[in-house]
Design a protein around this motif. Structure first.
Motif, PDB file in Angstrom:
ATOM      1  N   ASP A   1      -9.226   0.014 -22.441  1.00 37.61           N
ATOM      2  CA  ASP A   1      -7.899   0.152 -21.844  1.00 37.61           C
ATOM      3  C   ASP A   1      -7.859   1.339 -20.890  1.00 37.61           C
ATOM      4  OD1 ASP A   1      -6.504  -2.036 -22.945  1.00 37.61           O
ATOM      5  OD2 ASP A   1      -6.295  -0.994 -24.849  1.00 37.61           O
TER       6      ASP A   1
ATOM      7  N   ASN B   1      -0.814   1.687 -21.583  1.00 31.42           N
ATOM      8  CA  ASN B   1      -0.320   0.310 -21.683  1.00 31.42           C
ATOM      9  C   ASN B   1       1.191   0.291 -21.891  1.00 31.42           C
ATOM     10  OD1 ASN B   1      -2.827  -0.842 -21.374  1.00 31.42           O
ATOM     11  ND2 ASN B   1      -3.174  -1.186 -23.552  1.00 31.42           N
TER      12      ASN B   1
ATOM     13  N   LEU C   1       2.782  -1.327 -18.663  1.00 27.69           N
ATOM     14  CA  LEU C   1       2.726  -2.783 -18.739  1.00 27.69           C
ATOM     15  C   LEU C   1       3.935  -3.441 -19.391  1.00 27.69           C
ATOM     16  CD1 LEU C   1      -1.029  -3.319 -19.670  1.00 27.69           C
ATOM     17  CD2 LEU C   1       0.023  -2.960 -17.433  1.00 27.69           C
ATOM     18  N   ASP C   2       4.649  -2.746 -20.246  1.00 21.24           N
ATOM     19  CA  ASP C   2       5.690  -3.393 -21.029  1.00 21.24           C
ATOM     20  C   ASP C   2       7.067  -3.402 -20.350  1.00 21.24           C
ATOM     21  OD1 ASP C   2       3.823  -3.852 -22.986  1.00 21.24           O
ATOM     22  OD2 ASP C   2       4.305  -2.033 -24.106  1.00 21.24           O
TER      23      ASP C   2
ATOM     24  N   PHE D   1      -6.665 -10.642 -19.936  1.00 16.18           N
ATOM     25  CA  PHE D   1      -6.575  -9.192 -20.056  1.00 16.18           C
ATOM     26  C   PHE D   1      -7.541  -8.535 -19.070  1.00 16.18           C
ATOM     27  CE2 PHE D   1      -5.169 -10.518 -24.338  1.00 16.18           C
ATOM     28  CZ  PHE D   1      -3.951  -9.858 -24.384  1.00 16.18           C
TER      29      PHE D   1
ATOM     30  N   HIS E   1       1.400 -12.664 -12.877  1.00 16.48           N
ATOM     31  CA  HIS E   1       0.769 -11.686 -13.764  1.00 16.48           C
ATOM     32  C   HIS E   1      -0.598 -12.199 -14.182  1.00 16.48           C
ATOM     33  CE1 HIS E   1       1.616 -14.180 -17.321  1.00 16.48           C
ATOM     34  NE2 HIS E   1       2.784 -14.422 -16.759  1.00 16.48           N
TER      35      HIS E   1
ATOM     36  N   ARG F   1       0.461  -7.125 -16.668  1.00 20.42           N
ATOM     37  CA  ARG F   1       0.342  -7.333 -18.118  1.00 20.42           C
ATOM     38  C   ARG F   1       0.056  -8.804 -18.391  1.00 20.42           C
ATOM     39  NH1 ARG F   1       3.735  -8.876 -22.455  1.00 20.42           N
ATOM     40  NH2 ARG F   1       3.471  -7.640 -24.356  1.00 20.42           N
ATOM     41  N   HIS F   2      -0.997  -9.065 -19.132  1.00 21.46           N
ATOM     42  CA  HIS F   2      -1.305 -10.435 -19.540  1.00 21.46           C
ATOM     43  C   HIS F   2      -0.483 -10.792 -20.763  1.00 21.46           C
ATOM     44  CE1 HIS F   2      -3.308 -14.069 -20.715  1.00 21.46           C
ATOM     45  NE2 HIS F   2      -3.792 -13.532 -21.815  1.00 21.46           N
ATOM     46  N   SER F   3       0.251 -11.890 -20.659  1.00 28.25           N
ATOM     47  CA  SER F   3       1.049 -12.373 -21.789  1.00 28.25           C
ATOM     48  C   SER F   3       0.410 -13.651 -22.315  1.00 28.25           C
ATOM     49  CB  SER F   3       2.489 -12.650 -21.354  1.00 28.25           C
ATOM     50  OG  SER F   3       3.098 -11.479 -20.849  1.00 28.25           O
TER      51      SER F   3
ATOM     52  N   GLN G   1       8.143  -6.683 -18.411  1.00 28.02           N
ATOM     53  CA  GLN G   1       8.430  -7.784 -19.332  1.00 28.02           C
ATOM     54  C   GLN G   1       9.824  -7.645 -19.918  1.00 28.02           C
ATOM     55  OE1 GLN G   1       6.222 -10.201 -19.562  1.00 28.02           O
ATOM     56  NE2 GLN G   1       7.508 -11.446 -20.910  1.00 28.02           N
TER      57      GLN G   1
ATOM     58  N   GLY H   1      -0.338   0.814 -12.639  1.00 22.31           N
ATOM     59  CA  GLY H   1      -1.529   0.423 -13.386  1.00 22.31           C
ATOM     60  C   GLY H   1      -2.855   0.945 -12.877  1.00 22.31           C
TER      61      GLY H   1
END
Length: 413
Positions: free
Chosen positions: A377, A271, A275-276, A338, A334, A241-243, A279, A11
């Motif tokens: 971003d 992203n 970030l994904d 954001f 996490h 990553r903000h969920s 998850q 990141g």
């Protein structure tokens, strides 16, 4: 005792968040846990940089916390890439000079006849190399693995010739790796960290041996895999990553935007790359643990052992067959908001004061058609301003504090 591992994500500048979490681990937990070692350490991209720093200081956890805080809160934009007038002149001269020479080549389809220089990246990260060399005691990594508390260090990079993820691995001789990713056994050093953190197109690729490598987040579809395949049964994961929670307030209306610029698309691309993946990996882990739990209720508590005995009896090979089916405990820390929103607030304050953008950065803003008020971003990955990094660092510290109970549970023997 089950092995404990720490998994650090990719990141860019958001690595300051990881540093904040690690600082809390070393200063905010009960003394016994604050000194606990992570025998297995894995990281990707900026997570690889934080991983090697942790490995180099593993024999002194308190100093480890102080050092990672110092690394991130003392860094400046000019410690990452060249941003002076010379960098501006060189970029303009080499880029446009190369274009002119290439367009005057008689046969453009013959790459070898072009006279370049060929464009490889937007930024020159020579300063980052010097900064990391100065602040990380690289020789200590091997010492802490050979005779110290670290069992293995694994960092990921993408081989640009094969297009595959490779794991640069340094481990104790008696520790097996059961995974499907190609491993490259080597003393972990500066070049490996630089290669893992080389964001494509933005940062230059790094040559190691006969191959060039780029950011490990490109092809690492299962970020937790290296730690699990090295024998870890408990994972502390620091994600970036903000969920949003189900009850979190959402915007009533998404504002209308203009046609996306290159910068907008690059931000979304990063992203997706960075970030994904964690998850998705966590969701898969939860599914496997749920299947094991239900199967034990249906077939008995010895279900897992019977399955493992059967796989051994039939001579099956592969990651699960080789290491055995088992439940993996994992806790993820996490961001509670954001990080791009933190950048937006920082930039809003910046606009009211003196601009910190150099001539080189202003040129890049024009070249990539970046609108700083909407391209949050991309810029949140590439901005290393002290005030911004300090806010991201503090968010990591606070989020770790919020999840104190879960962290203590996973770190207890």
């Amino acid at each position: 005792m089950s092995r404990l591992a720490i998994v650090l994500s990719a990141g860019g500048a958001r690595g300051a968040y990881e540093a904040g979490v690690i600082y809390y681990l070393r200063t905010g937990l009960p003394k016994k846990l604050a000194h606990r070692i992570f025998p297995i350490k894995t990281g990707t991209s900026v997570g690889a940089i934080n991983t090697v720093l942790m490995a180099s200081m593993a024999d002194n956890p308190k100093l480890q916390g102080e050092k990672i805080k110092e690394l991130w809160l003392s860094i400046r934009q000019e410690d990452i890439y060249r941003r002076d007038f010379g960098a501006t002149a060189h970029f303009i001269g080499s880029t446009f000079g190369g274009l002119i020479r290439n367009f005057t080549t008689f046969n453009p389809l013959k790459f070898g006849n072009r006279k370049g220089p060929h464009f490889s990246s937007f930024l020159d990260t020579t300063p980052l190399r010097a900064y990391l060399k100065k602040h990380i005691p690289w020789d200590n990594i091997g010492k802490n693995i050979l005779n110290g508390p670290v069992d293995a260090v694994a960092i990921n990079a993408t081989n640009l010739q094969t297009g595959q993820n490779e794991v640069f691995l340094q481990r104790k001789p008696d520790l097996d790796y059961m995974g499907h990713y190609r491993i490259v056994e080597a003393p972990i050093g500066l070049e490996h960290a630089m290669a893992s953190s080389a964001i494509p197109i933005i940062f230059p690729s790094v040559r190691i041996g006969d191959y060039y490598y780029s950011d490990g987040g490109l092809r690492l579809f299962t970020p937790m895999s290296p730690a699990i395949q090295l024998g870890a049964e408990r994972l502390l994961i620091i994600g970036l990553r903000h969920s949003p929670s189900p009850g979190e307030k959402k915007e009533a209306k998404i504002p209308k935007m203009q046609e996306p610029t290159i910068a907008d698309q690059m931000g979304r691309l990063l992203n997706g790359l960075f970030l994904d993946r964690i998850q998705y990996d966590l969701e898969q882990l939860k599914r496997i643990n749920t299947v094991i739990d239900i199967s034990e209720k249906v077939y008995g508590r010895d279900y897992v052992e019977r399955v493992n005995q059967r796989m051994r009896k039939e001579g099956l090979r592969g990651d699960i067959a080789s290491r055995g089916l088992k439940k993996i405990r994992a806790v993820e820390v996490h961001p509670s908001e954001f990080i791009s929103d933190i950048f937006a607030r920082w930039y809003k304050r910046l606009r009211k004061g003196k601009s910190h953008f150099s001539a080189f950065e202003k040129m890049m803003v024009r070249l990539l058609d970046i609108d700083p008020t909407h391209g949050q971003d991309l810029l949140s990955y590439l901005t290393f301003a002290p005030d911004y990094l300090h806010e991201v660092f503090e968010l990591g510290y606070q989020d770790a504090q919020t999840q104190r109970g879960k962290i203590i549970e996973i770190m207890e023997e």
